[in-house]
Design a protein around this motif. Structure first.
Motif, PDB file in Angstrom:
ATOM      1  N   MET A   1      39.250  40.873  17.963  1.00  0.00           N
ATOM      2  CA  MET A   1      39.136  41.001  19.404  1.00  0.00           C
ATOM      3  C   MET A   1      40.486  41.471  19.932  1.00  0.00           C
ATOM      4  N   ASP A   2      40.441  42.498  20.758  1.00  0.00           N
ATOM      5  CA  ASP A   2      41.632  43.025  21.409  1.00  0.00           C
ATOM      6  C   ASP A   2      41.725  42.372  22.790  1.00  0.00           C
ATOM      7  N   CYS A   3      42.676  41.439  22.951  1.00  0.00           N
ATOM      8  CA  CYS A   3      42.793  40.676  24.201  1.00  0.00           C
ATOM      9  C   CYS A   3      43.013  41.584  25.411  1.00  0.00           C
ATOM     10  N   ARG A   4      43.740  42.685  25.208  1.00  0.00           N
ATOM     11  CA  ARG A   4      44.009  43.593  26.335  1.00  0.00           C
ATOM     12  C   ARG A   4      42.711  44.252  26.798  1.00  0.00           C
ATOM     13  N   LYS A   5      41.907  44.782  25.851  1.00  0.00           N
ATOM     14  CA  LYS A   5      40.638  45.425  26.205  1.00  0.00           C
ATOM     15  C   LYS A   5      39.668  44.423  26.831  1.00  0.00           C
ATOM     16  N   THR A   6      39.579  43.250  26.233  1.00  0.00           N
ATOM     17  CA  THR A   6      38.686  42.220  26.757  1.00  0.00           C
ATOM     18  C   THR A   6      39.116  41.828  28.167  1.00  0.00           C
ATOM     19  N   GLY A   7      40.420  41.683  28.388  1.00  0.00           N
ATOM     20  CA  GLY A   7      40.939  41.338  29.712  1.00  0.00           C
ATOM     21  C   GLY A   7      40.619  42.387  30.757  1.00  0.00           C
ATOM     22  N   GLU A   8      40.766  43.669  30.372  1.00  0.00           N
ATOM     23  CA  GLU A   8      40.453  44.762  31.301  1.00  0.00           C
ATOM     24  C   GLU A   8      38.965  44.746  31.658  1.00  0.00           C
ATOM     25  N   LEU A   9      38.124  44.478  30.678  1.00  0.00           N
ATOM     26  CA  LEU A   9      36.679  44.415  30.930  1.00  0.00           C
ATOM     27  C   LEU A   9      36.339  43.234  31.841  1.00  0.00           C
ATOM     28  N   ILE A  10      36.938  42.087  31.591  1.00  0.00           N
ATOM     29  CA  ILE A  10      36.704  40.918  32.450  1.00  0.00           C
ATOM     30  C   ILE A  10      37.092  41.251  33.887  1.00  0.00           C
ATOM     31  N   ARG A  11      38.250  41.875  34.072  1.00  0.00           N
ATOM     32  CA  ARG A  11      38.720  42.232  35.422  1.00  0.00           C
ATOM     33  C   ARG A  11      37.736  43.192  36.098  1.00  0.00           C
ATOM     34  N   ARG A  12      37.355  44.247  35.375  1.00  0.00           N
ATOM     35  CA  ARG A  12      36.447  45.248  35.954  1.00  0.00           C
ATOM     36  C   ARG A  12      35.119  44.628  36.374  1.00  0.00           C
ATOM     37  N   LEU A  13      34.535  43.801  35.507  1.00  0.00           N
ATOM     38  CA  LEU A  13      33.240  43.190  35.821  1.00  0.00           C
ATOM     39  C   LEU A  13      33.365  42.115  36.901  1.00  0.00           C
ATOM     40  N   ARG A  14      34.465  41.407  36.918  1.00  0.00           N
ATOM     41  CA  ARG A  14      34.697  40.399  37.961  1.00  0.00           C
ATOM     42  C   ARG A  14      34.744  41.074  39.323  1.00  0.00           C
ATOM     43  N   ILE A  15      35.456  42.192  39.410  1.00  0.00           N
ATOM     44  CA  ILE A  15      35.572  42.932  40.680  1.00  0.00           C
ATOM     45  C   ILE A  15      34.214  43.503  41.086  1.00  0.00           C
ATOM     46  N   GLN A  16      33.449  44.026  40.121  1.00  0.00           N
ATOM     47  CA  GLN A  16      32.104  44.555  40.426  1.00  0.00           C
ATOM     48  C   GLN A  16      31.213  43.480  41.043  1.00  0.00           C
ATOM     49  N   ARG A  17      31.403  42.242  40.614  1.00  0.00           N
ATOM     50  CA  ARG A  17      30.599  41.131  41.132  1.00  0.00           C
ATOM     51  C   ARG A  17      31.220  40.476  42.357  1.00  0.00           C
ATOM     52  N   LYS A  18      32.261  41.140  42.880  1.00  0.00           N
ATOM     53  CA  LYS A  18      32.941  40.690  44.109  1.00  0.00           C
ATOM     54  C   LYS A  18      33.446  39.252  43.983  1.00  0.00           C
ATOM     55  N   LEU A  19      34.020  38.949  42.816  1.00  0.00           N
ATOM     56  CA  LEU A  19      34.611  37.638  42.572  1.00  0.00           C
ATOM     57  C   LEU A  19      36.129  37.770  42.524  1.00  0.00           C
ATOM     58  N   THR A  20      36.816  36.817  43.097  1.00  0.00           N
ATOM     59  CA  THR A  20      38.262  36.737  42.922  1.00  0.00           C
ATOM     60  C   THR A  20      38.538  35.996  41.625  1.00  0.00           C
ATOM     61  N   GLN A  21      39.795  36.049  41.199  1.00  0.00           N
ATOM     62  CA  GLN A  21      40.151  35.263  40.019  1.00  0.00           C
ATOM     63  C   GLN A  21      39.887  33.782  40.280  1.00  0.00           C
ATOM     64  N   ALA A  22      40.237  33.338  41.493  1.00  0.00           N
ATOM     65  CA  ALA A  22      40.021  31.930  41.847  1.00  0.00           C
ATOM     66  C   ALA A  22      38.527  31.609  41.878  1.00  0.00           C
ATOM     67  N   GLY A  23      37.701  32.543  42.358  1.00  0.00           N
ATOM     68  CA  GLY A  23      36.255  32.326  42.411  1.00  0.00           C
ATOM     69  C   GLY A  23      35.650  32.202  41.028  1.00  0.00           C
ATOM     70  N   LEU A  24      36.061  33.094  40.111  1.00  0.00           N
ATOM     71  CA  LEU A  24      35.572  33.022  38.733  1.00  0.00           C
ATOM     72  C   LEU A  24      36.033  31.720  38.082  1.00  0.00           C
ATOM     73  N   ALA A  25      37.289  31.370  38.323  1.00  0.00           N
ATOM     74  CA  ALA A  25      37.834  30.141  37.747  1.00  0.00           C
ATOM     75  C   ALA A  25      37.073  28.917  38.244  1.00  0.00           C
ATOM     76  N   GLN A  26      36.746  28.893  39.533  1.00  0.00           N
ATOM     77  CA  GLN A  26      36.027  27.754  40.108  1.00  0.00           C
ATOM     78  C   GLN A  26      34.642  27.619  39.473  1.00  0.00           C
ATOM     79  N   ILE A  27      33.932  28.736  39.321  1.00  0.00           N
ATOM     80  CA  ILE A  27      32.598  28.705  38.704  1.00  0.00           C
ATOM     81  C   ILE A  27      32.671  28.144  37.286  1.00  0.00           C
TER      82      ILE A  27
END
Length: 194
Positions: A1-27
Motif C-alpha cells: 500500500m502506498d500511503c501517499r496514493k491512499t491519502g490522496e484518494l481519501i482526500r479526493r473522495l472526502r471532498i466529493q462527499r462534502k466532508l471536512t476532515q473533522a466531519g470524517l473523523a467524527q463519523i
C-alpha cells in the motif's frame, strides 16, 4: 500500500462527499489529526478502520488500498452490447453498459457469457400491432425456468421479469429490431435477433 496514493484518494473522495476532515473523523470516532496524517501520506488507516472508511467513501477496500480509482472507458452507447450479471444465490439480475465490479450476496459477479440460441432453443416471437409476443414451451418449474426476457436495441432495453410456474409469455413493445436475450436458470444466457 502506498500511503501517499491512499491519502490522496481519501482526500479526493472526502471532498466529493462534502466532508471536512473533522466531519470524517467524527463519523469514524477518531481524531481529525489522524485523517490529516492519512491525507498527507504520513501514515495509512489501521486495518480495523478499512471497512468503515471504504463504506463512508463509497469504494471497496481493494480500491482504497491501491489508492487509485480506475474509470471505465465509455463504450459507443450501443445497448446491444450491454453486460448482464446474475447472482445464483438470490437470482438478482444486474446490467452495465461497460465493465463494472458487481457484487451480490457477498460474491463478485462476472459478466455473463451469452450464446446464440441454436435451432430448438429459440423463443417464439410473433409480431402483433405494436408489440412482440414472446413465448416458449419451457417447463417453467421452480427449479428450472426462464428468469427474464429482454429486448435490446441501439438505445433501449426493455426487460420483462418471468416467474416459475407461470407460462413463459411476455409482451414487449415493438420498438424496432434488436437482440432478444433471456436467462434459463439451468442453461444460462441466450440471445436471438428479432
Amino acid at each position: 500500500m502506498d500511503c501517499r496514493k491512499t491519502g490522496e484518494l481519501i482526500r479526493r473522495l472526502r471532498i466529493q462527499r462534502k466532508l471536512t476532515q473533522a466531519g470524517l473523523a467524527q463519523i469514524m470516532n477518531i481524531s481529525d489529526k489522524t485523517v490529516s496524517k492519512w491525507e498527507r501520506g504520513l501514515g495509512c488507516p489501521d486495518v480495523s478502520l478499512l471497512a468503515q472508511l471504504s463504506e463512508i467513501l463509497g469504494i471497496d477496500i481493494a480500491t482504497l488500498l491501491s489508492g487509485q480509482l480506475e474509470e471505465n472507458k465509455t463504450p459507443g452507447g450501443n445497448m446491444k452490447n450491454l453486460n448482464f450479471y446474475y447472482c445464483p444465490s438470490c437470482r438478482n439480475i444486474f446490467t452495465s453498459s461497460s465493465e463494472a465490479a458487481v457484487y451480490c450476496c457477498g460474491q463478485k459477479l462476472e459478466p455473463a457469457k451469452i450464446r446464440k440460441a441454436e435451432s430448438g432453443e429459440t423463443l417464439n416471437v410473433e409480431k402483433t400491432d405494436n408489440e412482440y409476443f414472446v413465448s416458449s414451451s419451457h417447463e417453467m418449474t421452480k427449479e428450472h425456468y426462464i428468469l427474464f426476457a429482454a429486448l435490446l436495441t441501439g438505445d433501449t432495453i426493455i426487460m420483462k421479469r418471468l416467474y416459475p410456474e407461470w407460462d413463459m409469455q411476455a409482451r414487449i413493445p415493438c420498438i424496432g429490431h434488436g437482440k432478444l436475450i433471456w436467462l434459463c436458470s439451468e442453461h444460462g444466457f441466450f440471445f436471438q435477433y428479432i
